[in-house]
Design a protein around this motif. Structure first.
Motif, short mmCIF file in Angstrom:
data_model
loop_
_atom_site.label_atom_id
_atom_site.label_comp_id
_atom_site.label_asym_id
_atom_site.label_seq_id
_atom_site.Cartn_x
_atom_site.Cartn_y
_atom_site.Cartn_z
N MET A 1 0.82 -1.21 0.00
CA MET A 1 0.00 0.00 0.00
C MET A 1 0.85 1.26 0.00
O MET A 1 0.46 2.29 -0.54
N VAL A 2 2.05 1.20 0.58
CA VAL A 2 2.92 2.37 0.64
C VAL A 2 3.68 2.56 -0.67
O VAL A 2 3.76 3.66 -1.22
N HIS A 3 4.23 1.47 -1.21
CA HIS A 3 5.14 1.58 -2.35
C HIS A 3 4.47 1.33 -3.70
O HIS A 3 4.99 1.75 -4.73
N GLY A 4 3.34 0.61 -3.71
CA GLY A 4 2.56 0.43 -4.93
C GLY A 4 3.31 -0.29 -6.03
O GLY A 4 4.12 -1.19 -5.79
N ALA A 5 3.08 0.13 -7.29
CA ALA A 5 3.60 -0.56 -8.47
C ALA A 5 5.13 -0.74 -8.49
O ALA A 5 5.62 -1.78 -8.92
N PRO A 6 5.94 0.26 -8.04
CA PRO A 6 7.39 0.06 -8.08
C PRO A 6 7.87 -1.15 -7.29
O PRO A 6 8.92 -1.72 -7.61
N LEU A 7 7.12 -1.55 -6.26
CA LEU A 7 7.46 -2.76 -5.50
C LEU A 7 6.75 -3.98 -6.06
O LEU A 7 7.35 -5.05 -6.22
N ILE A 8 5.47 -3.83 -6.37
CA ILE A 8 4.63 -4.97 -6.75
C ILE A 8 5.07 -5.57 -8.07
O ILE A 8 5.21 -6.79 -8.22
N ARG A 9 5.29 -4.70 -9.03
CA ARG A 9 5.55 -5.17 -10.40
C ARG A 9 6.78 -6.09 -10.49
O ARG A 9 6.68 -7.21 -10.98
N PRO A 10 7.96 -5.67 -10.02
CA PRO A 10 9.12 -6.57 -10.11
C PRO A 10 8.97 -7.82 -9.27
O PRO A 10 9.46 -8.89 -9.63
N LEU A 11 8.29 -7.71 -8.11
CA LEU A 11 8.14 -8.87 -7.25
C LEU A 11 7.25 -9.93 -7.90
O LEU A 11 7.52 -11.13 -7.81
N VAL A 12 6.18 -9.50 -8.58
CA VAL A 12 5.32 -10.45 -9.29
C VAL A 12 6.12 -11.16 -10.38
O VAL A 12 6.00 -12.38 -10.57
N VAL A 13 6.94 -10.41 -11.10
CA VAL A 13 7.76 -11.01 -12.17
C VAL A 13 8.71 -12.05 -11.60
O VAL A 13 8.79 -13.19 -12.09
N VAL A 14 9.43 -11.68 -10.53
CA VAL A 14 10.41 -12.59 -9.94
C VAL A 14 9.73 -13.84 -9.38
O VAL A 14 10.19 -14.97 -9.60
N VAL A 15 8.62 -13.65 -8.63
CA VAL A 15 7.93 -14.79 -8.02
C VAL A 15 7.36 -15.72 -9.08
O VAL A 15 7.46 -16.95 -8.98
N SER A 16 6.75 -15.16 -10.12
CA SER A 16 6.17 -15.99 -11.17
C SER A 16 7.23 -16.84 -11.86
O SER A 16 7.04 -18.03 -12.11
N ILE A 17 8.38 -16.23 -12.17
CA ILE A 17 9.46 -16.97 -12.82
C ILE A 17 10.02 -18.03 -11.87
O ILE A 17 10.29 -19.17 -12.27
N ALA A 18 10.16 -17.68 -10.59
CA ALA A 18 10.70 -18.63 -9.61
C ALA A 18 9.80 -19.86 -9.47
O ALA A 18 10.28 -20.99 -9.41
N ILE A 19 8.47 -19.63 -9.41
CA ILE A 19 7.55 -20.76 -9.29
C ILE A 19 7.61 -21.62 -10.56
O ILE A 19 7.61 -22.86 -10.49
N ALA A 20 7.64 -20.97 -11.72
CA ALA A 20 7.70 -21.71 -12.99
C ALA A 20 8.95 -22.58 -13.03
O ALA A 20 8.88 -23.77 -13.38
N VAL A 21 10.09 -22.01 -12.70
CA VAL A 21 11.35 -22.77 -12.71
C VAL A 21 11.30 -23.92 -11.71
O VAL A 21 11.74 -25.05 -11.99
N SER A 22 10.74 -23.65 -10.52
CA SER A 22 10.64 -24.69 -9.50
C SER A 22 9.79 -25.86 -9.99
O SER A 22 10.16 -27.04 -9.80
N LEU A 23 8.66 -25.57 -10.63
CA LEU A 23 7.79 -26.63 -11.13
C LEU A 23 8.47 -27.41 -12.27
O LEU A 23 8.34 -28.63 -12.36
N ILE A 24 9.20 -26.70 -13.12
CA ILE A 24 9.90 -27.37 -14.22
C ILE A 24 10.97 -28.32 -13.67
O ILE A 24 11.11 -29.47 -14.12
N LEU A 25 11.74 -27.86 -12.68
CA LEU A 25 12.80 -28.68 -12.12
C LEU A 25 12.26 -29.90 -11.37
O LEU A 25 12.90 -30.96 -11.34
N ARG A 26 11.05 -29.75 -10.78
CA ARG A 26 10.45 -30.89 -10.10
C ARG A 26 9.93 -31.93 -11.06
O ARG A 26 9.56 -33.02 -10.70
N GLY A 27 9.82 -31.51 -12.34
CA GLY A 27 9.42 -32.47 -13.38
C GLY A 27 7.97 -32.63 -13.54
O GLY A 27 7.52 -33.53 -14.22
#
Length: 248
Positions: free
Chosen positions: A222-248
């Motif tokens: 709520m304080v930082h808005g898009a400058p915090l949310i946007r990169p964090l969503v990108v990083v988390v989404s990629i991290a979950i995708a990579v984790s699922l791919i590596l788990r097979g």
């Protein structure tokens, strides 16, 4: 379970609650931690639902108290999410989740690309492509079913659905995501609890950490808005995708 291990699980829950309140994906931290602590897979998944429910409840309350959640507006989506979560939790018993594990990384990479490159993301000038009922049936229900069935990336999927399909601005999208995620979590938890899979001692200890992390994450969003949310969503989404791919 030794006290030291429980303390490490609580610390993981604090971090997960913070990330989950902003971008979703906290389960990427807590579920592997529970498995590494020695819990059987079914018990780990059910216990993760317990501690995660407290975290998303805390962040939902924080967004509601700040005036970002309109319960009347979201009522159809909440009802649809509840139905979807029941269907997804029951489907675990009969459907092999392997095909979903292959599809979900692709979806999450699309989410990451959208958040990385879409101009003026969630700026509030977007038009809704779906009405309340269509959004409930076409987005809230299937995503909640996925949450009950498998789970990783649910928050990211809901967030992009609110922005791209419902025309919500970024803060309203995050707040709505928390409410629907809470609904699917608590309904799925009820199903898993009825099956007797929840470790309440570990889950409730981690829940305290989730609540703390979720409160901090919601305030940061709520304080930082898009400058915090946007990169964090990108990083988390990629991290979950990579984790699922590596788990097979």
């Amino acid at each position: 379970m030794e006290l030291e291990i429980v303390c490490l699980l609580v610390a993981a829950a604090v971090c997960a609650g913070f990330v989950d309140a902003i971008a979703g994906g906290g389960g990427l931290l807590t579920l592997p931690a529970l498995l590494m602590a020695g819990l059987p897979p079914a018990e780990a998944i059910a216990t993760n639902k317990l501690q995660g429910t407290f975290g998303v409840a805390a962040s939902s309350f924080a967004f509601w108290r700040a005036g970002h959640i309109d319960f009347a507006e979201l009522a159809p989506a909440v009802a649809a999410a509840a139905v979807g979560a029941v269907l997804g939790s029951l489907a675990v018993q009969w459907i092999d989740p392997a095909w979903l594990r292959r599809a979900v990384p692709v979806i999450l990479l699309v989410v990451a690309a959208y958040f990385a490159f879409a101009p003026q993301l969630g700026s509030g000038d977007r038009k809704a492509r779906l009405g309340r009922v269509a959004f409930a049936l076409g987005a809230a229900l299937p995503i909640a079913a996925y949450d009950g069935f498998l789970g990783p990336g649910t928050g990211s999927m809901l967030l992009i659905a609110f922005i791209a399909l419902y025309g919500a601005d970024l803060m309203a999208a995050i707040a709505g995501t928390k409410l629907l995620n809470f609904t699917s979590n608590i309904v799925s938890l009820a199903v898993f609890a009825a099956m007797g899979n929840v470790n309440y001692r570990v889950g409730l200890a981690m829940a305290a950490g989730q609540v703390l992390g979720a409160q901090l994450g919601a305030r940061a969003a709520m304080v930082h808005g898009a400058p915090l949310i946007r990169p964090l969503v990108v990083v988390v989404s990629i991290a979950i995708a990579v984790s699922l791919i590596l788990r097979g």
